[in-house]
Scaffold this active site. Structure first.
Site: not given
Length: 326
Positions: A113, A283, A253
């Site tokens: 990520c 996500n 994020h």
């Protein structure tokens, strides 16, 4: 001195959009359960003909067009992904070929990520060194291919997509000396491999010979994320010589709305300054920051001259932040 300046953004999402209600027909969950714990309402899932490379290509094409360039103007491609099309070659080289770019430097970065932040610092460093003039930095994922669709604690959290930016060198004395000049002002990266077991994929070419499935201990990840993200944002702002009050936008994020809210509170940042797309995209790992950035640029929230902070944390753990004047 040379500065790397953001001149274009782009993004791409798979055609199929999946609601929480649709997921609830496949796994023991509900819209209320997912929204309450994560803030997620929708995610996009790649179809058979959609891959990390095709999504990256589409996002890259949009970013190049926004920068007023053609693909052949690009001399560096750095692509962040944890879900490459193949073990090798690098997905960046596939995107290079798809875009019709001849000889250029193209490679992948793997930091899950946080991958896009790592890719930004790599590209920024190579531009500052004078090795390249125009870089295409991409975050692209098809995380749906790593999910255990029987595990409701993880399969509801992730989606697929891609985001891209173009960074261009600016090296006139006037631009560099101006404190209000556009460009990347500071980046900071970290990693701590002692926490591998908290967020990982249980497969790989060298261990099981399989792709594997994503595994996560959510409570522990949440705790580390809030502390690490707040700390690295403060660190990057200090390196840029800016107070928190100078920040116009934070593009974080997009992992979990509760993490975003907790991080903003820890920094005393108003929620109105935080770009949030997790409700629509879930996500998307390395794609989440550039996806959210592109959306905020295109809807007019992020405007030229503003101070923007990008931040992310992912498996490893890896985490990082970048401060730029857009």
């Amino acid at each position: 001195m040379i500065r790397a300046v953001l001149t274009g953004t782009g993004s791409a999402l798979p055609v199929r959009r999946v609601s929480n209600a649709e997921l609830a027909e496949q796994v023991d969950t509900s819209d209320e359960w997912i929204v309450e714990r994560t803030g997620i309402r929708f995610r996009h899932i790649a179809g058979p003909d959609e891959t990390t490379a095709t999504l990256a290509r589409d996002a890259a094409s949009a970013a190049i067009a926004a920068a007023g360039l053609t693909p052949t103007d690009i001399d560096l491609i750095v692509l962040a992904t944890a879900t490459p099309d193949n073990t090798f070659p690098a997905t960046a080289t596939k995107v290079q070929a798809m875009l019709g770019i001849g000889d250029c430097v193209a490679f992948d970065v793997a930091a899950v990520c946080s991958g896009f932040l790592y890719a930004v610092q790599v590209a920024d460093s190579m531009i500052r060194a004078g090795a390249h003039r125009r870089a295409l930095v991409i975050g692209a994922e098809t995380f749906s291919r790593l999910l255990d669709w029987q595990d409701r604690t993880t399969c509801v959290l992730f989606g697929d997509g891609a985001g891209a930016i173009v960074l261009e060198a600016r090296d006139s004395a006037e631009d560099v000396a101006d404190p209000a000049a556009r460009g990347i002002l500071a980046t900071r990266l970290h990693a701590d491999g002692r926490h591998n077991e908290l967020l990982f994929v249980d497969g790989g070419p060298s261990t099981t010979g399989t792709v594997g499935k994503l595994r996560m201990k959510g409570r522990e990840v949440f705790r580390h994320a809030v502390v690490n993200l707040a700390a690295v944002m403060e660190e990057a702002l200090a390196a840029a010589g800016l107070p928190t009050e100078a920040v116009d936008w934070v593009v974080p994020h997009q992992a979990n709305a509760r993490i975003l809210d907790a991080t903003a509170r820890k920094l005393s940042l108003p929620s109105e300054k935080v770009v949030m797309t997790v409700d629509q995209h879930a996500n998307t790992s390395a794609a989440s920051v550039p996806l959210a950035l592109d959306q905020a640029v295109r809807d007019g929230r992020i405007r030229p001259g503003q101070i923007v902070v990008l931040e992310a944390m992912g498996g490893g753990f890896t985490w990082g932040a970048a401060v730029l004047r857009v």
